[in-house]
Design a protein around this motif. Sequence first.
Motif, mmCIF file in Angstrom:
data_model
loop_
_atom_site.group_PDB
_atom_site.id
_atom_site.type_symbol
_atom_site.label_atom_id
_atom_site.label_comp_id
_atom_site.label_asym_id
_atom_site.label_seq_id
_atom_site.Cartn_x
_atom_site.Cartn_y
_atom_site.Cartn_z
ATOM 1 N N ILE A 1 0.693 -1.198 0.147
ATOM 2 C CA ILE A 1 0.150 0.039 -0.153
ATOM 3 C C ILE A 1 0.885 1.164 -0.029
ATOM 4 O O ILE A 1 2.021 1.302 0.054
ATOM 5 N N TYR A 2 0.453 2.509 -0.228
ATOM 6 C CA TYR A 2 1.029 3.364 -0.413
ATOM 7 C C TYR A 2 2.028 3.859 0.672
ATOM 8 O O TYR A 2 3.234 4.429 0.514
ATOM 9 N N THR A 3 1.501 3.701 1.973
ATOM 10 C CA THR A 3 2.439 3.739 3.187
ATOM 11 C C THR A 3 3.664 3.000 3.129
ATOM 12 O O THR A 3 4.412 3.433 4.189
ATOM 13 N N ASP A 4 3.744 2.012 2.619
ATOM 14 C CA ASP A 4 4.829 0.946 2.671
ATOM 15 C C ASP A 4 5.822 1.625 1.636
ATOM 16 O O ASP A 4 7.000 1.239 1.833
ATOM 17 N N TYR A 5 5.685 2.676 0.572
ATOM 18 C CA TYR A 5 6.762 2.924 -0.257
ATOM 19 C C TYR A 5 7.986 3.306 0.259
ATOM 20 O O TYR A 5 9.041 2.947 -0.039
ATOM 21 N N PRO A 6 8.157 4.355 1.420
ATOM 22 C CA PRO A 6 9.353 4.568 1.990
ATOM 23 C C PRO A 6 10.309 3.505 2.656
ATOM 24 O O PRO A 6 11.247 3.478 2.492
ATOM 25 N N SER A 7 9.324 2.489 3.308
ATOM 26 C CA SER A 7 10.054 1.283 3.901
ATOM 27 C C SER A 7 10.596 0.452 2.630
ATOM 28 O O SER A 7 11.749 -0.129 2.743
ATOM 29 N N ILE A 8 9.916 0.279 1.457
ATOM 30 C CA ILE A 8 10.354 -0.409 0.444
ATOM 31 C C ILE A 8 11.513 0.170 -0.191
ATOM 32 O O ILE A 8 12.587 -0.600 -0.464
ATOM 33 N N LEU A 9 11.504 1.490 -0.337
ATOM 34 C CA LEU A 9 12.825 2.058 -1.060
ATOM 35 C C LEU A 9 14.059 2.072 -0.096
ATOM 36 O O LEU A 9 14.873 1.633 -0.463
ATOM 37 N N ALA A 10 13.728 2.138 1.111
ATOM 38 C CA ALA A 10 14.867 2.100 2.108
ATOM 39 C C ALA A 10 15.401 0.574 2.111
ATOM 40 O O ALA A 10 17.076 0.310 1.924
ATOM 41 N N LEU A 11 14.527 -0.406 2.004
ATOM 42 C CA LEU A 11 14.921 -1.789 2.006
ATOM 43 C C LEU A 11 15.794 -2.122 0.692
ATOM 44 O O LEU A 11 16.717 -2.944 0.628
ATOM 45 N N GLN A 12 15.164 -1.355 -0.420
ATOM 46 C CA GLN A 12 15.695 -1.666 -1.764
ATOM 47 C C GLN A 12 17.225 -1.337 -1.784
ATOM 48 O O GLN A 12 18.068 -1.852 -2.317
#
Length: 163
Positions: free
Chosen positions: A8-19
């Motif tokens: 979901i939208y609120t996951d994007y910052p965490s996805i980017l950091a993990l990436q």
Amino acid sequence: MITLREAIYTDYPSILALQRTAFQIEADFLQDNTIQPMTQSLEELEREMKTSLCIVACKEGRIVGSVRASVQDETYVIAKLIVDPSIQNEGLGQRLMRAIEQTCPAGYKLKLFTGKHNHKNIYLYEKLNYKQVSEEVVTARLQFVHMEKKHTLPATEDLEKSE
């Protein structure tokens, strides 16, 4: 316990950091911190997600893995499989791949690419029945292996529904 669900939208910052954490190994090998997974902005990720499906793996409320896919003609393009380095080699990458594959429309071809030198990724994809179909040389160090397979319906991975 690790659960899988659609991002979901609120996951994007965490996805980017993990990436960035997950691709640091690749960047170090290439001696190039300017590869796209390392420089992708939140705005670029938001645009990408408008035409992609993303599945995340969560452990104790924290995102520990993800994978994305998009449709191009009658091909399902799988991209950016990432797993937190602290829990790699525990089967999560394979779970994420099976989950994203099950979302693929019937009759489509599945495609992906990975670094030619990344034998661990190539092994995983071959284990999942992907075949190498071509190689791409971008620079002397940056080379990709393109892989694909015909879609078959894998065992169902239950995704949690996001609120």
